[in-house]
Design a protein around this motif. Structure first.
Motif, PDB file in Angstrom:
ATOM      1  N   ARG A 110       8.220   1.451   7.229  1.00  0.00           N
ATOM      2  CA  ARG A 110       9.330   1.006   8.074  1.00  0.00           C
ATOM      3  C   ARG A 110       9.230   1.647   9.459  1.00  0.00           C
ATOM      4  O   ARG A 110       9.427   0.985  10.484  1.00  0.00           O
ATOM      5  CB  ARG A 110      10.657   1.361   7.414  1.00  0.00           C
ATOM      6  CG  ARG A 110      11.869   0.746   8.101  1.00  0.00           C
ATOM      7  CD  ARG A 110      13.137   1.014   7.316  1.00  0.00           C
ATOM      8  NE  ARG A 110      13.036   0.492   5.948  1.00  0.00           N
ATOM      9  CZ  ARG A 110      13.964   0.679   5.020  1.00  0.00           C
ATOM     10  NH1 ARG A 110      15.046   1.390   5.284  1.00  0.00           N
ATOM     11  NH2 ARG A 110      13.790   0.161   3.812  1.00  0.00           N
ATOM     12  N   THR A 111       8.906   2.933   9.475  1.00  0.00           N
ATOM     13  CA  THR A 111       8.719   3.611  10.763  1.00  0.00           C
ATOM     14  C   THR A 111       7.549   3.005  11.525  1.00  0.00           C
ATOM     15  O   THR A 111       7.634   2.768  12.736  1.00  0.00           O
ATOM     16  CB  THR A 111       8.468   5.111  10.544  1.00  0.00           C
ATOM     17  OG1 THR A 111       9.591   5.685   9.878  1.00  0.00           O
ATOM     18  CG2 THR A 111       8.246   5.830  11.858  1.00  0.00           C
TER      19      THR A 111
ATOM     20  N   ALA B  87      -2.379   1.035   8.202  1.00  0.00           N
ATOM     21  CA  ALA B  87      -1.709  -0.083   7.532  1.00  0.00           C
ATOM     22  C   ALA B  87      -0.197   0.004   7.653  1.00  0.00           C
ATOM     23  O   ALA B  87       0.506  -1.015   7.549  1.00  0.00           O
ATOM     24  CB  ALA B  87      -2.116  -0.128   6.062  1.00  0.00           C
ATOM     25  N   MET B  88       0.341   1.201   7.880  1.00  0.00           N
ATOM     26  CA  MET B  88       1.791   1.367   8.017  1.00  0.00           C
ATOM     27  C   MET B  88       2.340   0.597   9.226  1.00  0.00           C
ATOM     28  O   MET B  88       3.521   0.264   9.262  1.00  0.00           O
ATOM     29  CB  MET B  88       2.164   2.848   8.149  1.00  0.00           C
ATOM     30  CG  MET B  88       1.802   3.717   6.952  1.00  0.00           C
ATOM     31  SD  MET B  88       2.618   3.253   5.413  1.00  0.00           S
ATOM     32  CE  MET B  88       1.244   2.504   4.518  1.00  0.00           C
ATOM     33  N   TYR B  89       1.489   0.296  10.205  1.00  0.00           N
ATOM     34  CA  TYR B  89       1.950  -0.397  11.410  1.00  0.00           C
ATOM     35  C   TYR B  89       2.067  -1.911  11.212  1.00  0.00           C
ATOM     36  O   TYR B  89       2.742  -2.580  12.001  1.00  0.00           O
ATOM     37  CB  TYR B  89       1.000  -0.120  12.577  1.00  0.00           C
ATOM     38  CG  TYR B  89       0.923   1.323  12.986  1.00  0.00           C
ATOM     39  CD1 TYR B  89       2.030   1.985  13.513  1.00  0.00           C
ATOM     40  CD2 TYR B  89      -0.262   2.050  12.845  1.00  0.00           C
ATOM     41  CE1 TYR B  89       1.954   3.318  13.892  1.00  0.00           C
ATOM     42  CE2 TYR B  89      -0.344   3.374  13.212  1.00  0.00           C
ATOM     43  CZ  TYR B  89       0.767   4.000  13.737  1.00  0.00           C
ATOM     44  OH  TYR B  89       0.697   5.325  14.100  1.00  0.00           O
TER      45      TYR B  89
ATOM     46  N   GLY C 135       7.355  11.971  17.406  1.00  0.00           N
ATOM     47  CA  GLY C 135       8.070  11.920  16.134  1.00  0.00           C
ATOM     48  C   GLY C 135       7.733  10.699  15.297  1.00  0.00           C
ATOM     49  O   GLY C 135       7.354  10.835  14.117  1.00  0.00           O
ATOM     50  N   PRO C 136       7.841   9.484  15.841  1.00  0.00           N
ATOM     51  CA  PRO C 136       7.499   8.301  15.045  1.00  0.00           C
ATOM     52  C   PRO C 136       6.055   8.282  14.569  1.00  0.00           C
ATOM     53  O   PRO C 136       5.780   7.848  13.440  1.00  0.00           O
ATOM     54  CB  PRO C 136       7.784   7.139  16.009  1.00  0.00           C
ATOM     55  CG  PRO C 136       8.830   7.670  16.930  1.00  0.00           C
ATOM     56  CD  PRO C 136       8.488   9.125  17.118  1.00  0.00           C
ATOM     57  N   ILE C 137       5.114   8.748  15.390  1.00  0.00           N
ATOM     58  CA  ILE C 137       3.716   8.774  14.946  1.00  0.00           C
ATOM     59  C   ILE C 137       3.563   9.731  13.765  1.00  0.00           C
ATOM     60  O   ILE C 137       2.928   9.412  12.754  1.00  0.00           O
ATOM     61  CB  ILE C 137       2.783   9.192  16.101  1.00  0.00           C
ATOM     62  CG1 ILE C 137       2.830   8.164  17.241  1.00  0.00           C
ATOM     63  CG2 ILE C 137       1.351   9.362  15.598  1.00  0.00           C
ATOM     64  CD1 ILE C 137       2.413   6.771  16.859  1.00  0.00           C
ATOM     65  N   LEU C 138       4.153  10.921  13.867  1.00  0.00           N
ATOM     66  CA  LEU C 138       4.092  11.870  12.757  1.00  0.00           C
ATOM     67  C   LEU C 138       4.740  11.291  11.504  1.00  0.00           C
ATOM     68  O   LEU C 138       4.269  11.514  10.383  1.00  0.00           O
ATOM     69  CB  LEU C 138       4.776  13.182  13.147  1.00  0.00           C
ATOM     70  CG  LEU C 138       3.960  14.108  14.053  1.00  0.00           C
ATOM     71  CD1 LEU C 138       4.870  15.113  14.742  1.00  0.00           C
ATOM     72  CD2 LEU C 138       2.884  14.832  13.247  1.00  0.00           C
ATOM     73  N   ASN C 139       5.787  10.517  11.686  1.00  0.00           N
ATOM     74  CA  ASN C 139       6.496   9.978  10.527  1.00  0.00           C
ATOM     75  C   ASN C 139       5.778   8.800   9.878  1.00  0.00           C
ATOM     76  O   ASN C 139       6.103   8.438   8.744  1.00  0.00           O
ATOM     77  CB  ASN C 139       7.920   9.593  10.907  1.00  0.00           C
ATOM     78  CG  ASN C 139       8.839  10.797  10.948  1.00  0.00           C
ATOM     79  OD1 ASN C 139       8.704  11.716  10.150  1.00  0.00           O
ATOM     80  ND2 ASN C 139       9.766  10.806  11.892  1.00  0.00           N
TER      81      ASN C 139
ATOM     82  N   MET D 149       0.843  -1.198   0.000  1.00  0.00           N
ATOM     83  CA  MET D 149       0.000   0.000   0.000  1.00  0.00           C
ATOM     84  C   MET D 149       0.876   1.245   0.000  1.00  0.00           C
ATOM     85  O   MET D 149       1.840   1.335   0.770  1.00  0.00           O
ATOM     86  CB  MET D 149      -0.933   0.005   1.224  1.00  0.00           C
ATOM     87  CG  MET D 149      -1.842   1.234   1.303  1.00  0.00           C
ATOM     88  SD  MET D 149      -2.952   1.185   2.710  1.00  0.00           S
ATOM     89  CE  MET D 149      -4.087  -0.107   2.184  1.00  0.00           C
ATOM     90  N   GLN D 150       0.533   2.226  -0.858  1.00  0.00           N
ATOM     91  CA  GLN D 150       1.295   3.462  -0.924  1.00  0.00           C
ATOM     92  C   GLN D 150       1.014   4.319   0.320  1.00  0.00           C
ATOM     93  O   GLN D 150      -0.132   4.413   0.781  1.00  0.00           O
ATOM     94  CB  GLN D 150       0.918   4.240  -2.179  1.00  0.00           C
ATOM     95  CG  GLN D 150       1.391   3.602  -3.475  1.00  0.00           C
ATOM     96  CD  GLN D 150       2.904   3.526  -3.541  1.00  0.00           C
ATOM     97  OE1 GLN D 150       3.600   4.500  -3.297  1.00  0.00           O
ATOM     98  NE2 GLN D 150       3.412   2.347  -3.865  1.00  0.00           N
ATOM     99  N   PRO D 151       2.027   4.979   0.876  1.00  0.00           N
ATOM    100  CA  PRO D 151       1.797   5.841   2.046  1.00  0.00           C
ATOM    101  C   PRO D 151       1.032   7.098   1.659  1.00  0.00           C
ATOM    102  O   PRO D 151       0.842   7.403   0.477  1.00  0.00           O
ATOM    103  CB  PRO D 151       3.222   6.181   2.494  1.00  0.00           C
ATOM    104  CG  PRO D 151       4.047   6.080   1.245  1.00  0.00           C
ATOM    105  CD  PRO D 151       3.428   4.954   0.452  1.00  0.00           C
ATOM    106  N   LEU D 152       0.591   7.841   2.650  1.00  0.00           N
ATOM    107  CA  LEU D 152      -0.097   9.096   2.409  1.00  0.00           C
ATOM    108  C   LEU D 152       0.860  10.118   1.800  1.00  0.00           C
ATOM    109  O   LEU D 152       2.067  10.067   2.025  1.00  0.00           O
ATOM    110  CB  LEU D 152      -0.671   9.644   3.717  1.00  0.00           C
ATOM    111  CG  LEU D 152      -1.748   8.788   4.380  1.00  0.00           C
ATOM    112  CD1 LEU D 152      -2.118   9.370   5.736  1.00  0.00           C
ATOM    113  CD2 LEU D 152      -2.976   8.669   3.492  1.00  0.00           C
TER     114      LEU D 152
END
Length: 280
Positions: free
Chosen positions: A73-74, A142-144, A59-63, A1-4
Motif C-alpha cells: 500500500r505504501t 514489486a511493492m510499487y 520515510g515512504p521508501i523505508l516503509n 507477493m509477500q513483502p520482505l
C-alpha cells in the motif's frame, strides 16, 4: 507477493544508520539521469526545500521495505505521487516519472546505496549475498506496482546495467549540479544561527559534508559533475571506512535507537529481529 521480512538481508542492512555515512549517493545519482532530473526540476520543491523534500521521501521508501502488510500500500502511494510528473525535455522528447526505465533507475540507486554502504561501512558481502539482496530487491520493487521490464534478470546482469548507466546515460543535469553545490560552495547558513557563529561552525561542517558527499560517489559521477577528489582524499576516505568497519563489535552493543532508523525499529518490534549472521 509477500513483502520482505526479518529473514531478508535487506532488512538487516538497509535501515542501519551507518548507511547515512554514504551521504546522498542515491539522490545525486538519481538526478543525473536527465529524465529524472528534469522531473524534479519542474515538479518538485527540491530547490526551495531541499532537506524537507529528502526527509519526506525517505520515510515512504523505508516503509516499502519495513512496512510488512502495509508495504504494498505504501509502495503504491509512492508510485501514485509520480503520476502527474511528466513533461518535455529541452530537446523536445517527452518524459514521465513512471516510465519503467526512469522509475527503475531510482530504485537501482537505492539498491546500489544499500550494497555500497554495507560493504564500505559495515562488512564485506559475498557474491551469494549480493545475489540474494538483488533477488530481494525484486520483491521490494514489486511493492510499487510498476512494470519491471527494465529490471535486469540477476545480479551479474545488474552489474552490467549499472556500469552502462554510469558510463553512458548520466549527465550534469541542473538538478544534480544543484544537489552537490554545497560540496563546492559550502552549506547554506540556517536562519536560526547567527552569522558570526556560522562562520566558525561552517568550517568543520562543510569539510565533513564535502568528504562524505564526494567520497561516497562513484568516480564516474565525480568526473561528470566536476568534483575534485585526489588520491590523498581517497586514502583518507578508505582509512575512515576501515575505522568504521573496525568498530562493528562496539556498534552491535549500542541501543537500537542509535543503530537503526525508526521504520526498521518499528518493524523489528512488530515482526522480529533478523537472525545473527556468521562473519564473512
Amino acid at each position: 507477493m509477500q513483502p520482505l521480512g526479518p529473514d531478508s538481508l535487506t532488512w538487516r542492512f538497509f535501515g542501519d544508520n551507518r548507511a547515512l555515512l554514504a551521504g546522498p549517493r542515491a539522490g545525486i545519482l538519481q538526478l543525473m539521469l536527465p529524465s529524472l532530473g528534469q522531473g524534479v526540476m519542474e515538479h518538485s520543491v527540491f530547490f526551495s526545500d531541499t532537506f524537507g523534500r529528502l526527509k519526506r521521501s525517505a520515510g515512504p521508501i523505508l516503509n516499502t521495505v519495513y512496512g510488512g502488510s502495509e508495504a504494498a500500500r505504501t509502495g503504491k502511494r509512492v508510485r501514485d505521487y509520480h503520476v502527474n510528473i511528466k513533461g518535455d525535455m529541452p530537446g523536445g522528447e517527452r518524459y514521465h516519472a513512471l516510465d519503467p526505465e526512469t522509475y527503475f533507475w531510482a530504485h537501482a540507486t537505492f539498491l546500489d546505496h544499500l550494497i555500497y554502504s554495507t560493504e564500505t561501512f559495515m562488512r564485506p558481502l559475498t557474491d551469494a549475498e549480493k545475489q540474494r539482496i538483488y533477488e530481494e530487491s525484486k520483491t521490494w520493487y514489486a511493492m510499487y506496482g510498476v512494470s519491471d521490464r527494465a529490471m535486469p534478470e540477476d545480479w551479474p546482469a545488474f552489474q552490467v546495467y549499472w556500469k552502462r548507466m554510469l558510463n553512458e546515460r548520466l549527465s550534469a543535469h541542473k538538478s544534480a549540479t544543484y544537489s552537490v553545490g554545497y560540496a563546492k560552495k559550502g552549506l547554506p547558513r540556517p536562519r536560526q544561527i547567527p552569522e558570526g557563529a556560522w562562520k566558525v561552525l561552517s568550517l568543520p561542517l562543510n569539510a565533513v559534508a564535502r568528504f562524505l558527499t564526494v567520497g561516497g560517489l562513484p568516480p564516474e559521477a565525480r568526473d561528470v559533475l566536476g568534483l575534485r577528489w585526489s588520491r590523498a582524499d581517497e586514502r583518507r576516505y578508505q582509512r575512515f571506512a576501515e575505522l568504521v568497519r573496525s568498530l562493528g563489535d562496539l556498534w552491535s552493543v549500542l541501543p537500537d535507537v542509535v543503530k537503526y532508523s525508526a521504520p526498521a525499529r518499528k518493524a523489528f518490534r512488530r515482526d522480529g529481529r533478523p537472525a545473527p549472521l556468521p562473519r564473512p
